[in-house]
Design a protein around this motif. Structure first.
Motif, PDB file in Angstrom:
ATOM      1  N   THR A  14      -6.058  -5.449  11.917  1.00  0.00           N
ATOM      2  CA  THR A  14      -5.326  -6.570  11.377  1.00  0.00           C
ATOM      3  C   THR A  14      -4.630  -7.356  12.483  1.00  0.00           C
ATOM      4  OG1 THR A  14      -4.968  -5.357   9.339  1.00  0.00           O
ATOM      5  CG2 THR A  14      -3.536  -7.210   9.740  1.00  0.00           C
ATOM      6  N   PHE A  15      -4.061  -6.651  13.444  1.00  0.00           N
ATOM      7  CA  PHE A  15      -3.311  -7.333  14.495  1.00  0.00           C
ATOM      8  C   PHE A  15      -4.151  -7.616  15.734  1.00  0.00           C
ATOM      9  CE2 PHE A  15      -0.125  -4.927  12.085  1.00  0.00           C
ATOM     10  CZ  PHE A  15       0.630  -5.987  11.645  1.00  0.00           C
ATOM     11  N   ASN A  16      -5.282  -6.948  15.870  1.00  0.00           N
ATOM     12  CA  ASN A  16      -6.100  -7.139  17.062  1.00  0.00           C
ATOM     13  C   ASN A  16      -6.702  -8.534  17.128  1.00  0.00           C
ATOM     14  OD1 ASN A  16      -5.586  -4.555  17.857  1.00  0.00           O
ATOM     15  ND2 ASN A  16      -7.464  -3.720  16.995  1.00  0.00           N
ATOM     16  N   GLY A  17      -7.108  -9.075  15.981  1.00  0.00           N
ATOM     17  CA  GLY A  17      -7.717 -10.398  15.958  1.00  0.00           C
ATOM     18  C   GLY A  17      -6.782 -11.499  16.437  1.00  0.00           C
ATOM     19  N   SER A  24      -2.152 -16.509  11.526  1.00  0.00           N
ATOM     20  CA  SER A  24      -3.359 -15.683  11.424  1.00  0.00           C
ATOM     21  C   SER A  24      -3.024 -14.213  11.188  1.00  0.00           C
ATOM     22  CB  SER A  24      -4.221 -15.839  12.676  1.00  0.00           C
ATOM     23  OG  SER A  24      -3.534 -15.393  13.811  1.00  0.00           O
ATOM     24  N   THR A  25      -1.894 -13.739  11.728  1.00  0.00           N
ATOM     25  CA  THR A  25      -1.475 -12.361  11.457  1.00  0.00           C
ATOM     26  C   THR A  25      -1.149 -12.175   9.982  1.00  0.00           C
ATOM     27  OG1 THR A  25      -0.609 -12.125  13.691  1.00  0.00           O
ATOM     28  CG2 THR A  25       0.181 -10.560  12.055  1.00  0.00           C
ATOM     29  N   VAL A  26      -0.424 -13.124   9.404  1.00  0.00           N
ATOM     30  CA  VAL A  26      -0.070 -13.030   7.978  1.00  0.00           C
ATOM     31  C   VAL A  26      -1.322 -13.104   7.117  1.00  0.00           C
ATOM     32  CG1 VAL A  26       1.112 -14.256   6.116  1.00  0.00           C
ATOM     33  CG2 VAL A  26       2.287 -13.851   8.266  1.00  0.00           C
ATOM     34  N   TRP A  65      -2.734 -10.126   4.770  1.00  0.00           N
ATOM     35  CA  TRP A  65      -2.930 -10.376   3.338  1.00  0.00           C
ATOM     36  C   TRP A  65      -4.348 -10.004   2.911  1.00  0.00           C
ATOM     37  CZ3 TRP A  65      -4.950 -15.443   1.298  1.00  0.00           C
ATOM     38  CH2 TRP A  65      -4.987 -15.445  -0.089  1.00  0.00           C
ATOM     39  N   ILE A  66      -5.342 -10.399   3.689  1.00  0.00           N
ATOM     40  CA  ILE A  66      -6.729 -10.085   3.341  1.00  0.00           C
ATOM     41  C   ILE A  66      -6.981  -8.577   3.438  1.00  0.00           C
ATOM     42  CG2 ILE A  66      -9.114 -10.374   4.111  1.00  0.00           C
ATOM     43  CD1 ILE A  66      -8.359 -13.247   4.881  1.00  0.00           C
ATOM     44  N   SER A  67      -6.423  -7.936   4.452  1.00  0.00           N
ATOM     45  CA  SER A  67      -6.638  -6.492   4.618  1.00  0.00           C
ATOM     46  C   SER A  67      -6.000  -5.694   3.492  1.00  0.00           C
ATOM     47  CB  SER A  67      -6.077  -6.027   5.955  1.00  0.00           C
ATOM     48  OG  SER A  67      -6.742  -6.642   7.014  1.00  0.00           O
ATOM     49  N   CYS A  84      -6.515 -18.085  14.557  1.00  0.00           N
ATOM     50  CA  CYS A  84      -5.433 -18.265  15.525  1.00  0.00           C
ATOM     51  C   CYS A  84      -5.708 -19.464  16.423  1.00  0.00           C
ATOM     52  CB  CYS A  84      -5.268 -16.995  16.344  1.00  0.00           C
ATOM     53  SG  CYS A  84      -3.923 -17.054  17.528  1.00  0.00           S
ATOM     54  N   MET A  85      -6.919 -19.556  16.937  1.00  0.00           N
ATOM     55  CA  MET A  85      -7.251 -20.663  17.825  1.00  0.00           C
ATOM     56  C   MET A  85      -7.272 -21.993  17.099  1.00  0.00           C
ATOM     57  SD  MET A  85     -10.181 -18.916  20.208  1.00  0.00           S
ATOM     58  CE  MET A  85     -10.397 -20.361  21.220  1.00  0.00           C
TER      59      MET A  85
END
Length: 127
Positions: A1-4, A31-33, A37-39, A112-113
């Protein structure tokens, strides 16, 4: 979740050095949120897998090697029945929860980008 999202911040720094800090932080947090949420949604609302039965109850009568097929036809017609699924989810978010978890490694950096570039263009690239 946080790696992306973290990888997205790295890619922003590597490929887009003109992106400002507001854009990077907004892209990272957003993107983290979204990935969280998706995970969590995919863990909580995953559809159960449908397993095939191991019995031969619903096999066609032509698969049997018995010579008396009229009895088998009657037996098969009584035992073969379909069960209709009455629980349908009409939510637009449910297909998002069915995506494989391995795609989070692609969606996180891209989100994120993308968000970082958009926010940096809105707030001014050189600030």
């Amino acid at each position: 979740t946080f790696n992306g999202p973290i990888f997205g911040v790295f890619l922003i720094g590597f490929f887009c050095p003109r992106i400002n800090a507001k854009g990077v932080w907004t892209g990272f947090i957003t993107s983290t949120v979204l990935m969280l949420w998706i995970s969590l949604g995919s863990l909580l609302y995953k559809k159960p897998l449908k397993f095939l039965s191991f019995s031969s109850d619903e096999c066609d009568y032509s698969n049997f090697t018995s010579e008396n097929t009229s009895v088998i036809k009657n037996f098969v017609s009584l035992t073969n029945s379909t069960i209709n699924n009455t629980t349908t989810d009409e939510s637009f978010v449910s297909p998002l929860y069915q995506v494989s978890y391995t795609l989070n490694a692609v969606a996180g950096p891209l989100l994120c980008m993308l968000i970082a570039v958009i926010v940096s263009c809105i707030t001014g690239i050189f600030t």
